[in-house]
Design a protein around this motif. Sequence first.
Motif, PDB file in Angstrom:
ATOM      1  N   GLU A 242      -9.025  -5.157  -3.301  1.00  0.00           N
ATOM      2  CA  GLU A 242      -8.208  -4.212  -2.522  1.00  0.00           C
ATOM      3  C   GLU A 242      -6.911  -4.877  -2.072  1.00  0.00           C
ATOM      4  O   GLU A 242      -5.828  -4.280  -2.149  1.00  0.00           O
ATOM      5  N   ARG A 243      -7.002  -6.120  -1.607  1.00  0.00           N
ATOM      6  CA  ARG A 243      -5.794  -6.819  -1.152  1.00  0.00           C
ATOM      7  C   ARG A 243      -4.834  -7.078  -2.313  1.00  0.00           C
ATOM      8  O   ARG A 243      -3.620  -6.909  -2.189  1.00  0.00           O
ATOM      9  N   ARG A 244      -5.374  -7.496  -3.441  1.00  0.00           N
ATOM     10  CA  ARG A 244      -4.521  -7.731  -4.606  1.00  0.00           C
ATOM     11  C   ARG A 244      -3.858  -6.424  -5.054  1.00  0.00           C
ATOM     12  O   ARG A 244      -2.676  -6.420  -5.441  1.00  0.00           O
ATOM     13  N   LEU A 245      -4.632  -5.347  -4.998  1.00  0.00           N
ATOM     14  CA  LEU A 245      -4.100  -4.049  -5.407  1.00  0.00           C
ATOM     15  C   LEU A 245      -2.945  -3.630  -4.506  1.00  0.00           C
ATOM     16  O   LEU A 245      -1.903  -3.130  -4.972  1.00  0.00           O
ATOM     17  N   ALA A 246      -3.093  -3.861  -3.209  1.00  0.00           N
ATOM     18  CA  ALA A 246      -2.045  -3.461  -2.269  1.00  0.00           C
ATOM     19  C   ALA A 246      -0.735  -4.191  -2.549  1.00  0.00           C
ATOM     20  O   ALA A 246       0.360  -3.630  -2.370  1.00  0.00           O
ATOM     21  N   ARG A 247      -0.846  -5.441  -3.002  1.00  0.00           N
ATOM     22  CA  ARG A 247       0.375  -6.212  -3.274  1.00  0.00           C
ATOM     23  C   ARG A 247       1.133  -5.692  -4.502  1.00  0.00           C
ATOM     24  O   ARG A 247       2.317  -6.009  -4.688  1.00  0.00           O
ATOM     25  N   LEU A 248       0.459  -4.906  -5.329  1.00  0.00           N
ATOM     26  CA  LEU A 248       1.111  -4.374  -6.535  1.00  0.00           C
ATOM     27  C   LEU A 248       1.715  -2.994  -6.314  1.00  0.00           C
ATOM     28  O   LEU A 248       2.325  -2.432  -7.235  1.00  0.00           O
ATOM     29  N   ARG A 249       1.567  -2.449  -5.093  1.00  0.00           N
ATOM     30  CA  ARG A 249       1.956  -1.070  -4.825  1.00  0.00           C
ATOM     31  C   ARG A 249       3.414  -0.792  -5.191  1.00  0.00           C
ATOM     32  O   ARG A 249       3.738   0.256  -5.763  1.00  0.00           O
ATOM     33  N   TRP A 250       4.294  -1.730  -4.907  1.00  0.00           N
ATOM     34  CA  TRP A 250       5.720  -1.466  -5.099  1.00  0.00           C
ATOM     35  C   TRP A 250       6.271  -2.102  -6.373  1.00  0.00           C
ATOM     36  O   TRP A 250       7.479  -2.152  -6.562  1.00  0.00           O
ATOM     37  N   GLN A 251       5.381  -2.588  -7.248  1.00  0.00           N
ATOM     38  CA  GLN A 251       5.857  -3.214  -8.479  1.00  0.00           C
ATOM     39  C   GLN A 251       5.863  -2.248  -9.668  1.00  0.00           C
ATOM     40  O   GLN A 251       6.214  -2.636 -10.789  1.00  0.00           O
ATOM     41  N   VAL A 252       5.460  -1.003  -9.403  1.00  0.00           N
ATOM     42  CA  VAL A 252       5.500   0.020 -10.464  1.00  0.00           C
ATOM     43  C   VAL A 252       6.118   1.276  -9.865  1.00  0.00           C
ATOM     44  O   VAL A 252       6.110   1.477  -8.642  1.00  0.00           O
ATOM     45  N   PRO A 253       6.650   2.155 -10.677  1.00  0.00           N
ATOM     46  CA  PRO A 253       7.190   3.420 -10.149  1.00  0.00           C
ATOM     47  C   PRO A 253       6.097   4.226  -9.442  1.00  0.00           C
ATOM     48  O   PRO A 253       4.909   4.118  -9.757  1.00  0.00           O
ATOM     49  N   ALA A 254       6.516   5.050  -8.515  1.00  0.00           N
ATOM     50  CA  ALA A 254       5.577   5.833  -7.719  1.00  0.00           C
ATOM     51  C   ALA A 254       4.703   6.719  -8.601  1.00  0.00           C
ATOM     52  O   ALA A 254       3.488   6.859  -8.363  1.00  0.00           O
ATOM     53  N   ALA A 255       5.281   7.309  -9.630  1.00  0.00           N
ATOM     54  CA  ALA A 255       4.502   8.186 -10.505  1.00  0.00           C
ATOM     55  C   ALA A 255       3.410   7.398 -11.234  1.00  0.00           C
ATOM     56  O   ALA A 255       2.270   7.876 -11.391  1.00  0.00           O
ATOM     57  N   GLU A 256       3.755   6.177 -11.661  1.00  0.00           N
ATOM     58  CA  GLU A 256       2.773   5.353 -12.355  1.00  0.00           C
ATOM     59  C   GLU A 256       1.657   4.932 -11.393  1.00  0.00           C
ATOM     60  O   GLU A 256       0.478   4.908 -11.749  1.00  0.00           O
ATOM     61  N   TRP A 257       2.033   4.594 -10.171  1.00  0.00           N
ATOM     62  CA  TRP A 257       1.025   4.225  -9.155  1.00  0.00           C
ATOM     63  C   TRP A 257       0.058   5.391  -8.914  1.00  0.00           C
ATOM     64  O   TRP A 257      -1.157   5.187  -8.869  1.00  0.00           O
TER      65      TRP A 257
END
Length: 790
Positions: A242-257
């Motif tokens: 979960e923590r690792r996932l949260a760190r990736l939140r802003w590394q992809v476009p919102a639609a992809e997330w």
Amino acid sequence: MGAPYALVAVVAILLACEVPAPPAVAPVPDAAAPIVDAEATPTAPPLALLTASPFADPAAPAALQVAQAHRDAGRPALALGPFEAFVADAAPHALRPAARLVLADLLDRAGRSAEAAAAFATAAEESPQVADFARYRAARSAEAAGQLAQVIDQAARVSPTSRYARLARDLRASALLGRGEAGTAVELMAAALAEAPPGDDLRAWLRYADALLAARQIPAAITALRTVALRHAGTAGGDDAERRLARLRWQVPAAEWRRRTAPAPDDVLLRGRALLEAHAAEALEALMLASLQSGDPQPDTAAWCETWWLLARARTRQRHHADAAAAYERVAEDCPDTDEAPDALYALARAAYTDDAHDLALDALERLRLRYPDHRLAGDSLAIAARIHRDLGEVDAARDRLLCLLHDHPEDDTAVEALWGLFQDDPAQVADVDPAEVEREPDVRGRLHFFQGLDHAAAGRRAAAASAYEAAVRQGPMSFYAFLALDQLRALDPAGFPARVERLMARPPPPPPIAMFVGEPLRDEGLWLLRLGFAADAWWAYSEAGPGAWHRSRYRSGLARLFAHAGAEGTARRILAREVADLDDAWPEGDERGRFDAVYPLEHAELITAAATARGLPPALAFAIARTESRFDPRARSWAGACGLFQLLPRTATELAHAEGLRGRVSCRALYRPALAVQLGTRYLFDLQQRFGAHPGVVIAGYHAGPGNLSRWLGPEDVPFAQWLEDLPFVQTRLYVKRVMQALWVYAWLLADPATPPAERVPRLPASLRAPPPPPPQASTTVSPTGSPP
């Protein structure tokens, strides 16, 4: 039908479980049985010869004999030179392939990793029976030497069906990442993970996510981490994902997330399975109820069936038996063709039985037997039905269910319970059955012989009683029923008891058969690795081979002896420590003492001994409780929230702390402190003893089931302890008492002064269930300063 059930086969022609009464069998004569077995004791197998190193053989070169002696003594540096010289010699020799394998290991230990990798690679070609082991070790040594190309080459040569395949793939993938070939590493990891359900191997999936990030495949890494978070919810690994996932939140476009993290139909069930595995019962129940209320799982679908199943399991874990029974009923009736349906009927019956809903329990068991006659639980259903009928006083119905069990499921583990039930009705019904053939599990070993002894003693047949008790001891000297039998033998003949114990101890345990260790590729490989000194890998080979036709506990016990003969005492102790019920087949003396010390450790010895002694408790009782509850792990925590060495609930611990003069609330964190856990755990035992009497079995039952249940179980009549225990309605409490009392028996022996005669090491059990407790000790029972628990 197996030989142990020949009596039942002869006396009954079973048609649709309608059974005529069996004929009477002649009673056991009133004569003492010989101490030795009727059949000749087999000659001990040459385990030491079987496991001897080929380099220690007198025919081996003298330099290798000396080098092997250095290896055995833990001096690998002194062994390296002779092995290196022998392998370098150009003259042919039959021992060279084996010596090269050992040399490779010695080079690796000496830090000469590149040379070790080359030696292992050559050994793989020379010794095909251990080629995968050698290639994996070659890859590992090459990794230590920084030779990434060799790592990839050797790891790729490991057979994909080998037990080293996963480890080799990990090494290969790491080497590919080290060379910057992240894309290839990802492909390799993905192919390996495709062989198992996603998320089953937490660490492998986290490594896969790291590889995806290294390859800059961030959307795929998000999917992988989300899968891990769902499948491991409620665990440290799930939280990490979960923590690792949260760190990736802003590394992809919102639609992809949103696309990668959008809820999927199976998400709730994935999380639910993880919460069940993590023992998060309350969270699981809330999740399943919310899912049902949302209307997402539709009736008559797999999701509907699994949702109700998970809900039922959550309620069972919380001991909400009536609510659990209702959920199991939905699974059984709405989902009859699923794998969970027969399990649901069985769990429904268990829940109803625990809740005293006997008619509902019997109905569920009958449905299970008739609908799924070939299911693994069909035999169990008959055994439990017989017990319920017996509790209701319906002796004939109980007998019919037991005979039906023996006819329909003669090889089922529950057949031993059928024999036990028939014995309770009339001991003559099973007089021709050899208990040793069916009483294989530790909690029943010696039971029929022991109760035959009680029956003979009640009829005044003292010699026959003594013979039966001795037979119970010979079945497993350190078992629960052997403990009870020895106590009865002492009461029968106090003057002759020391000599009886000495004679019983003189009979050595039967040696494990050679066929247990050889005869198929994995066993042969395991023995070869063991002879060469690779004990950990040998144990892995034997583990993968499995017990086969051998009983599981006997297989592990036999392997422990094999490894001990090979000088691998550490591995032998680890084998036994994982299977704590294995050690009831010998006395803890001589060569066997080390096995018992490994399985019954004296952790926190000074603390536990001092606290128990200060309260007038047998230290062996306190050790037995702590070992059974926590395996002496001070930070142990159960799914029910019990914590510490003695597995106390914080609520109970707080009440005990107040009785000790401590202020404030006791938390789980506080119970992780051994001093406080021991103080409060021994206080609980002391309170139970003062309230219910000195019999350790009664105190243990109260520790497991609680004082309220124990008060109901202790009726006005003082029945024999063994019979009282067998009649307890809680199966788990019966098993718990037997296991703790077996541990008490072993600890009493281990804690005794070595100069104490064997007969005096057998603890004396009170004759009465309600034996008065000893007077409270004069000194204060507080074993730590009064104050607020941290």
